[in-house]
Design an enzyme around this catalytic site. Structure first.
Site, short mmCIF file in Angstrom:
data_model
loop_
_atom_site.label_atom_id
_atom_site.label_comp_id
_atom_site.label_asym_id
_atom_site.label_seq_id
_atom_site.Cartn_x
_atom_site.Cartn_y
_atom_site.Cartn_z
N TYR A 59 -5.93 -13.57 2.27
CA TYR A 59 -4.56 -14.04 2.09
C TYR A 59 -4.21 -14.97 3.25
O TYR A 59 -4.10 -14.54 4.40
CB TYR A 59 -3.58 -12.87 2.07
CG TYR A 59 -3.63 -11.97 0.85
CD1 TYR A 59 -4.35 -12.33 -0.29
CD2 TYR A 59 -2.94 -10.76 0.84
CE1 TYR A 59 -4.38 -11.50 -1.40
CE2 TYR A 59 -2.96 -9.93 -0.27
CZ TYR A 59 -3.69 -10.30 -1.38
OH TYR A 59 -3.71 -9.47 -2.48
N ARG A 213 4.49 -11.01 -11.54
CA ARG A 213 4.54 -12.19 -10.67
C ARG A 213 5.87 -12.93 -10.77
O ARG A 213 5.94 -14.15 -10.64
CB ARG A 213 3.37 -13.13 -10.95
CG ARG A 213 2.02 -12.40 -10.86
CD ARG A 213 0.85 -13.35 -10.86
NE ARG A 213 -0.42 -12.62 -10.85
CZ ARG A 213 -0.99 -12.10 -9.78
NH1 ARG A 213 -0.39 -12.21 -8.62
NH2 ARG A 213 -2.14 -11.46 -9.86
#
Length: 336
Positions: A59, A213
């Site tokens: 990430y 999401r």
């Protein structure tokens, strides 16, 4: 600030907050994020009892781990449960390298060493491969994780996005605390084989994508502008007729939420939490206001009648479009 209760991840895993914090969006995938606000959000989550923080070494190519490290300065390490994924690889421009994922025994040791350094910690609470590599037996990966567990570098072994057969093979090598997988009103696939297998083996589930999401947040619209660095622009559920169809489902869910005096996102999160005490929803909040809204889900009790209304509003299989692009879906062990 709202506070939440706790849940235990499987029979061997740690006790964590009933909601966990997914930190990915603070460094990657959804466009720019404000670092000061990100750290403030992590602090607010911890103060509310969300002691589980989920990240991955890829990430932001390590940025997310370093961000978490900065946020945890001055906090007692034992009060935080850090979950880290490894295996995916990136290029200098931030793009992902082609599969296969590197989850070999040597990669376990190498990536773990780097994560420990970036997080400035002596151990990681839950360490897991982000995906599996069909050319590397899961027994090799979990065996190496078991060795690192015995050496004290990790406390628990987790899995991510794998199917029932792989779960069984992994659990035969070492105790597994939890499986991380996408699970929401729009992504019901785990209900078929995966969740029953987890419950048979005493393995918990940490659910990511509980708001699909952002689709189920109630904050998305047909004219929502998606930035160049936001990967949702390429996801099937966020484009064209698929998006319109999915937003109609969200509108129906919003009607249920309004009758409860709650927001759409709170009901979507509460629905995931209501599917079992062995499930911990991960909330991907990047700002304190979004975090506070999500925490409100912890105070919702969904009666059988309300659950039936939610099911009618967003039936299983009603989502238009896949949760990833087809070329990515066919690589997922959990989709086989």
């Amino acid at each position: 600030m709202t506070t939440i209760g706790t849940r235990k991840l499987g029979t061997t895993g740690p006790v964590v907050g009933a909601l966990g914090l997914g930190a990915m969006g603070m460094s990657d995938m959804y466009g720019p994020a404000d670092e000061t606000e990100s750290i403030a959000t992590i602090h607010a989550a911890l103060d509310a009892g969300m002691n589980l923080i989920d990240t991955a070494d890829f990430y932001g190519s390590g940025h997310n781990e370093m961000l978490i490290s900065r946020a945890l300065r001055g906090r007692r390490r034992e009060d935080v449960v850090i979950s880290v994924k490894f295996g995916s690889r990136k290029n200098p421009d931030g793009s992902f390298q082609p599969v296969p994922y590197d989850v070999s025994a040597s990669a376990v040791r190498d990536r773990l060493a780097q994560s420990l350094r970036r997080l400035d910690t002596d151990y990681i609470d839950i360490y897991r491969p982000s995906r599996i590599n069909p050319d590397i037996p899961i027994e090799e990966t979990v065996g190496a994780l078991r060795d690192m567990q015995e050496a004290g570098y990790i406390r628990h072994i987790g899995l991510s996005e794998v199917g029932a057969s792989t779960i069984r093979r992994a659990a035969a090598v070492a105790p597994i605390s939890d499986l991380q997988i996408e699970y929401s009103l729009l992504s019901r696939g785990p209900e078929q084989e995966i969740i029953p297998t987890l419950r048979e083996l005493g393995i918990g589930l940490t659910a990511y994508g509980v708001l699909s999401r952002g689709l189920l947040s109630g904050h998305w619209s047909l004219n929502h502008e998606v930035g160049a660095r936001d990967f949702r622009a390429a996801l099937p559920r966020f484009s064209g007729e698929n998006l319109a169809a999915n937003l109609r489902l969200v509108e129906e869910l919003g009607r249920v939420a309004a009758d409860l005096g709650a927001t759409t996102s709170q009901v979507a999160i509460a629905w995931v939490a209501a599917q079992g005490a062995d499930i911990v929803p991960l909330v991907g909040a990047r700002r304190r206001d979004r975090l506070e809204e999500s925490l409100g889900a912890g105070g919702l009790t969904l009666s059988p009648d309300v659950l039936a209304r939610i099911e009618a509003a967003v039936p299983a299989g009603a989502a238009a479009g896949g949760r990833y692009m087809d070329q990515q879906l066919h690589l997922l062990d959990s989709e086989r």
